[in-house]
Design a protein around this motif. Structure first.
Motif, PDB file in Angstrom:
ATOM      1  N   ASN A 370       0.833  -1.203   0.000  1.00 13.48           N
ATOM      2  CA  ASN A 370       0.000   0.000   0.000  1.00 13.48           C
ATOM      3  C   ASN A 370       0.871   1.257   0.000  1.00 13.48           C
ATOM      4  OD1 ASN A 370      -2.435   1.391  -0.072  1.00 13.48           O
ATOM      5  ND2 ASN A 370      -2.630   1.460   2.163  1.00 13.48           N
ATOM      6  N   TRP A 371       1.826   1.300  -0.920  1.00 13.73           N
ATOM      7  CA  TRP A 371       2.743   2.409  -1.147  1.00 13.73           C
ATOM      8  C   TRP A 371       3.822   2.546  -0.070  1.00 13.73           C
ATOM      9  CZ3 TRP A 371       2.608   4.184  -5.887  1.00 13.73           C
ATOM     10  CH2 TRP A 371       1.395   4.194  -6.587  1.00 13.73           C
ATOM     11  N   VAL A 372       3.897   1.632   0.872  1.00 10.53           N
ATOM     12  CA  VAL A 372       4.873   1.736   1.959  1.00 10.53           C
ATOM     13  C   VAL A 372       5.870   0.592   1.845  1.00 10.53           C
ATOM     14  CG1 VAL A 372       5.194   1.718   4.463  1.00 10.53           C
ATOM     15  CG2 VAL A 372       3.217   2.884   3.470  1.00 10.53           C
ATOM     16  N   TYR A 373       7.183   0.931   1.957  1.00  9.23           N
ATOM     17  CA  TYR A 373       8.218  -0.104   1.969  1.00  9.23           C
ATOM     18  C   TYR A 373       8.404  -0.630   3.383  1.00  9.23           C
ATOM     19  CZ  TYR A 373      12.776  -2.304   2.070  1.00  9.23           C
ATOM     20  OH  TYR A 373      13.795  -3.190   2.279  1.00  9.23           O
ATOM     21  N   GLN A 374       8.456  -1.944   3.512  1.00  7.89           N
ATOM     22  CA  GLN A 374       8.692  -2.601   4.792  1.00  7.89           C
ATOM     23  C   GLN A 374      10.010  -3.371   4.728  1.00  7.89           C
ATOM     24  OE1 GLN A 374       5.224  -4.997   5.566  1.00  7.89           O
ATOM     25  NE2 GLN A 374       3.865  -3.208   5.763  1.00  7.89           N
ATOM     26  N   PRO A 375      10.707  -3.524   5.863  1.00  5.45           N
ATOM     27  CA  PRO A 375      12.027  -4.179   5.850  1.00  5.45           C
ATOM     28  C   PRO A 375      12.018  -5.566   5.218  1.00  5.45           C
ATOM     29  CG  PRO A 375      11.654  -3.105   7.955  1.00  5.45           C
ATOM     30  CD  PRO A 375      10.362  -2.998   7.208  1.00  5.45           C
ATOM     31  N   SER A 376      10.889  -6.266   5.264  1.00  7.44           N
ATOM     32  CA  SER A 376      10.835  -7.615   4.693  1.00  7.44           C
ATOM     33  C   SER A 376      10.538  -7.614   3.201  1.00  7.44           C
ATOM     34  CB  SER A 376       9.764  -8.434   5.420  1.00  7.44           C
ATOM     35  OG  SER A 376       8.490  -7.815   5.280  1.00  7.44           O
ATOM     36  N   ASP A 377      10.295  -6.451   2.603  1.00  8.81           N
ATOM     37  CA  ASP A 377       9.954  -6.383   1.184  1.00  8.81           C
ATOM     38  C   ASP A 377      11.180  -6.612   0.308  1.00  8.81           C
ATOM     39  OD1 ASP A 377       7.297  -5.935   1.679  1.00  8.81           O
ATOM     40  OD2 ASP A 377       7.456  -3.753   1.602  1.00  8.81           O
ATOM     41  N   ARG A 378      10.933  -7.151  -0.868  1.00 14.99           N
ATOM     42  CA  ARG A 378      11.994  -7.547  -1.798  1.00 14.99           C
ATOM     43  C   ARG A 378      12.529  -6.328  -2.562  1.00 14.99           C
ATOM     44  NH1 ARG A 378      11.262  -8.565  -7.070  1.00 14.99           N
ATOM     45  NH2 ARG A 378       9.013  -8.553  -6.694  1.00 14.99           N
ATOM     46  N   ILE A 379      13.853  -6.312  -2.758  1.00  9.31           N
ATOM     47  CA  ILE A 379      14.522  -5.280  -3.560  1.00  9.31           C
ATOM     48  C   ILE A 379      15.442  -5.965  -4.567  1.00  9.31           C
ATOM     49  CG2 ILE A 379      16.197  -3.397  -3.557  1.00  9.31           C
ATOM     50  CD1 ILE A 379      15.253  -2.599  -0.848  1.00  9.31           C
ATOM     51  N   GLN A 380      15.408  -5.506  -5.806  1.00 12.29           N
ATOM     52  CA  GLN A 380      16.357  -5.959  -6.838  1.00 12.29           C
ATOM     53  C   GLN A 380      16.855  -4.733  -7.590  1.00 12.29           C
ATOM     54  OE1 GLN A 380      13.995  -8.757  -9.153  1.00 12.29           O
ATOM     55  NE2 GLN A 380      15.008 -10.481  -8.152  1.00 12.29           N
ATOM     56  N   ALA A 381      18.153  -4.679  -7.874  1.00 11.46           N
ATOM     57  CA  ALA A 381      18.725  -3.540  -8.595  1.00 11.46           C
ATOM     58  C   ALA A 381      19.901  -4.019  -9.443  1.00 11.46           C
ATOM     59  CB  ALA A 381      19.174  -2.455  -7.623  1.00 11.46           C
ATOM     60  N   ARG A 382      20.095  -3.358 -10.588  1.00  7.40           N
ATOM     61  CA  ARG A 382      21.188  -3.668 -11.502  1.00  7.40           C
ATOM     62  C   ARG A 382      21.830  -2.366 -11.957  1.00  7.40           C
ATOM     63  NH1 ARG A 382      19.908  -7.802  -9.724  1.00  7.40           N
ATOM     64  NH2 ARG A 382      19.407  -9.805 -10.737  1.00  7.40           N
ATOM     65  N   LEU A 383      23.191  -2.369 -12.011  1.00  8.94           N
ATOM     66  CA  LEU A 383      23.937  -1.203 -12.492  1.00  8.94           C
ATOM     67  C   LEU A 383      25.089  -1.678 -13.354  1.00  8.94           C
ATOM     68  CD1 LEU A 383      24.726   1.853 -12.465  1.00  8.94           C
ATOM     69  CD2 LEU A 383      26.109   1.336 -10.433  1.00  8.94           C
ATOM     70  N   ASN A 384      25.228  -1.068 -14.542  1.00  8.57           N
ATOM     71  CA  ASN A 384      26.340  -1.359 -15.445  1.00  8.57           C
ATOM     72  C   ASN A 384      26.981  -0.024 -15.828  1.00  8.57           C
ATOM     73  OD1 ASN A 384      28.160  -2.203 -17.356  1.00  8.57           O
ATOM     74  ND2 ASN A 384      26.670  -3.342 -18.594  1.00  8.57           N
ATOM     75  N   ALA A 385      28.170   0.255 -15.284  1.00  9.56           N
ATOM     76  CA  ALA A 385      28.869   1.524 -15.517  1.00  9.56           C
ATOM     77  C   ALA A 385      30.114   1.265 -16.347  1.00  9.56           C
ATOM     78  CB  ALA A 385      29.229   2.172 -14.188  1.00  9.56           C
ATOM     79  N   GLN A 386      30.331   2.075 -17.377  1.00  6.56           N
ATOM     80  CA  GLN A 386      31.468   1.903 -18.275  1.00  6.56           C
ATOM     81  C   GLN A 386      32.211   3.230 -18.457  1.00  6.56           C
ATOM     82  OE1 GLN A 386      32.355  -1.053 -19.562  1.00  6.56           O
ATOM     83  NE2 GLN A 386      30.611  -2.045 -18.530  1.00  6.56           N
ATOM     84  N   GLN A 387      33.549   3.163 -18.210  1.00  7.82           N
ATOM     85  CA  GLN A 387      34.452   4.276 -18.514  1.00  7.82           C
ATOM     86  C   GLN A 387      34.086   5.585 -17.779  1.00  7.82           C
ATOM     87  OE1 GLN A 387      37.338   4.036 -20.580  1.00  7.82           O
ATOM     88  NE2 GLN A 387      36.821   1.879 -20.166  1.00  7.82           N
ATOM     89  N   PHE A 388      33.711   5.450 -16.497  1.00  4.28           N
ATOM     90  CA  PHE A 388      33.431   6.639 -15.696  1.00  4.28           C
ATOM     91  C   PHE A 388      34.710   7.156 -15.067  1.00  4.28           C
ATOM     92  CE2 PHE A 388      28.765   5.745 -15.315  1.00  4.28           C
ATOM     93  CZ  PHE A 388      28.346   7.014 -15.698  1.00  4.28           C
ATOM     94  N   ARG A 389      34.943   8.470 -15.145  1.00  6.70           N
ATOM     95  CA  ARG A 389      36.062   9.073 -14.450  1.00  6.70           C
ATOM     96  C   ARG A 389      35.725   9.175 -12.964  1.00  6.70           C
ATOM     97  NH1 ARG A 389      38.106  14.468 -17.129  1.00  6.70           N
ATOM     98  NH2 ARG A 389      36.079  15.138 -16.299  1.00  6.70           N
ATOM     99  N   ILE A 411      27.093  -4.189 -11.052  1.00  2.83           N
ATOM    100  CA  ILE A 411      26.648  -4.434  -9.695  1.00  2.83           C
ATOM    101  C   ILE A 411      25.218  -4.949  -9.725  1.00  2.83           C
ATOM    102  CG2 ILE A 411      26.194  -3.353  -7.428  1.00  2.83           C
ATOM    103  CD1 ILE A 411      28.280  -1.241  -8.166  1.00  2.83           C
ATOM    104  N   ALA A 412      24.954  -6.001  -8.941  1.00  6.74           N
ATOM    105  CA  ALA A 412      23.615  -6.529  -8.779  1.00  6.74           C
ATOM    106  C   ALA A 412      23.301  -6.598  -7.284  1.00  6.74           C
ATOM    107  CB  ALA A 412      23.481  -7.917  -9.391  1.00  6.74           C
TER     108      ALA A 412
END
Length: 414
Positions: A370-389, A411-412
């Motif tokens: 119901n629009w609220v994040y709870q500590p037991s809720d699932r999180i997934q994230a992906r990051l692909n960084a190339q040639q960053f100074r 990073i996953a």
């Protein structure tokens, strides 16, 4: 209440002459003069004057305390017509007036000043003309008609709003914003029509807004001009609100809205910010204390669509930004897609391109309740960084470690 009736009349076989009739109930009174002829098929003509002291009728609406007098005066005529309802046999012309009316409910008060208007009842139809009243520091002028009162009424009303105070509207509705004080005026027109029950109402408003917003957290902050036009229609039978070409503007940013709000909403909203730095300063002036937001400049556009019911909406949006500067670092573009509902938030197709070299793509999913994040809720994230100074990344993070070079990363997070 005390009440009394004084009647002076004369009668002959040809007519009944009422020289004066005075009825008093509390502080309210009604007077009548007239004559009735042709007893077998009565014809009546007369004049009347009525003063309604609203406090006398407080028991009829205990939740709303009314104060003030309403005056009604005019002429009346009655002639019986066979097989016609009584309301079709009566015609009444008159004027309504009041110097001051007050009403209080739930701790809020409304004042109506200098009420004036004309009305006519004839052939079962009621017509209102030039009904004007001063309220909310402005003025409202209305016309209307209710036809076929003896069967299924068909009603239409039109109103013109002139100089209605936003501050008074907020005070009366009890909806003052905690971070901002809004002052200014609303003007425009509104019209409504319905047949039978008022639940069948169809209404439309075309309003213009000229206002200023000032920070309640920072009294020294400059006032921000706000302008806009709202074109809205309401369908009572379908319980829908339709917005068309609705625009709200503040310096350097414009919000437009178009579409339908209902159990099956389809509302399109667009935000165009031509100077994110000015918008950032504006937002910061309405924040109470705390650290200032990071220095940001550039241009951005957000296109969003709201669908579904108001209780469980589904939101999809696309953000595109160009020529960004964040804490001194430069970025050619940034974009992402967003989808949200009460149970999940998704960020996809995220892309960040540096002005010098390097780019990153990212995505994320966050479970909600119901629009609220709870500590037991699932999180997934992906990051692909190339040639960053690394120097550019440190500028964004406002860090200054003695590190230089180029970063590549995948990073996953789960």
């Amino acid at each position: 209440f005390s009440h009394s009736l004084r009647l002076k009349f004369g009668a002959t076989p040809e007519q009944l002459q009422v020289e004066s009739a005075m009825l008093r109930v509390g502080a309210s009174e009604a007077s009548l003069q007239g004559a009735v002829t042709n007893y077998s098929n009565p014809i009546a003509n007369g004049t009347y004057a009525i003063r309604i002291h609203t406090q006398d009728f407080a028991s009829m609406s205990p939740s709303a305390k009314a104060e003030g007098d309403v005056l009604l005066s005019g002429k009346l005529h009655y002639q019986a017509v066979a097989n016609e309802p009584a309301i079709r046999n009566v015609s009444i012309d008159g004027r309504i007036a009041s110097d001051l009316l007050r009403a209080a409910a739930s701790g809020r008060r409304v004042e109506l000043r200098n009420l004036q208007g004309e009305y006519r009842l004839a052939n079962g139809n009621l017509v209102l003309r030039n009904v004007a009243v001063e309220t909310l520091d402005g003025r409202i002028v209305a016309d209307g008609e209710m036809n076929r009162l003896d069967s299924t009424p068909d009603s239409r009303f039109h109103a013109s709003l002139q100089g209605i105070s936003l501050r008074e509207v907020q005070r009366t509705a009890g909806t003052q914003l905690s971070a901002a004080a809004i002052s200014g005026q609303i003007g425009g027109t509104a019209e409504a029509a319905w047949k039978g029950s008022i639940q069948n109402i169809r209404a439309r408003s075309d309003l213009s807004l000229r206002a200023e917003a000032s920070s309640t957290a920072n009294p020294k902050a400059e006032q921000v001009p706000v302008t806009g036009n709202v074109h809205a229609s309401y369908d009572g039978r379908r319980q829908t609100i339709h917005l068309q070409d609705t625009v709200i503007k503040v310096p350097t940013a414009t919000v437009t809205a178009q579409g339908t709000i209902s159990d099956r909403s389809s509302l399109q909203v667009q935000l165009v910010a031509n100077d994110l730095h000015q918008l950032e300063l504006l937002a910061a002036s309405f924040l109470a204390g705390g650290n200032p937001p990071p220095a940001v400049s550039g241009k951005a556009t957000v296109n969003a669509v709201v669908q579904g019911s108001l209780k469980k909406p589904s939101i999809s949006a696309q953000l595109n930004a160009q020529d960004l500067r964040v804490q001194g670092s430069e970025w050619k573009s940034a974009s992402l897609g967003l989808r949200a509902n009460p149970s999940e938030l998704n960020v996809d197709n995220g892309k960040l391109v540096n002005a010098q070299q390097g780019q990153a793509t990212f995505s994320a999913t966050v479970e909600l309740h119901n629009w609220v994040y709870q500590p037991s809720d699932r999180i997934q994230a992906r990051l692909n960084a190339q040639q960053f100074r690394i120097a550019d990344l440190q500028q964004v993070a406002n860090q200054h470690y003695p590190v230089s070079g180029v970063l590549n990363a995948k990073i996953a997070v789960n």
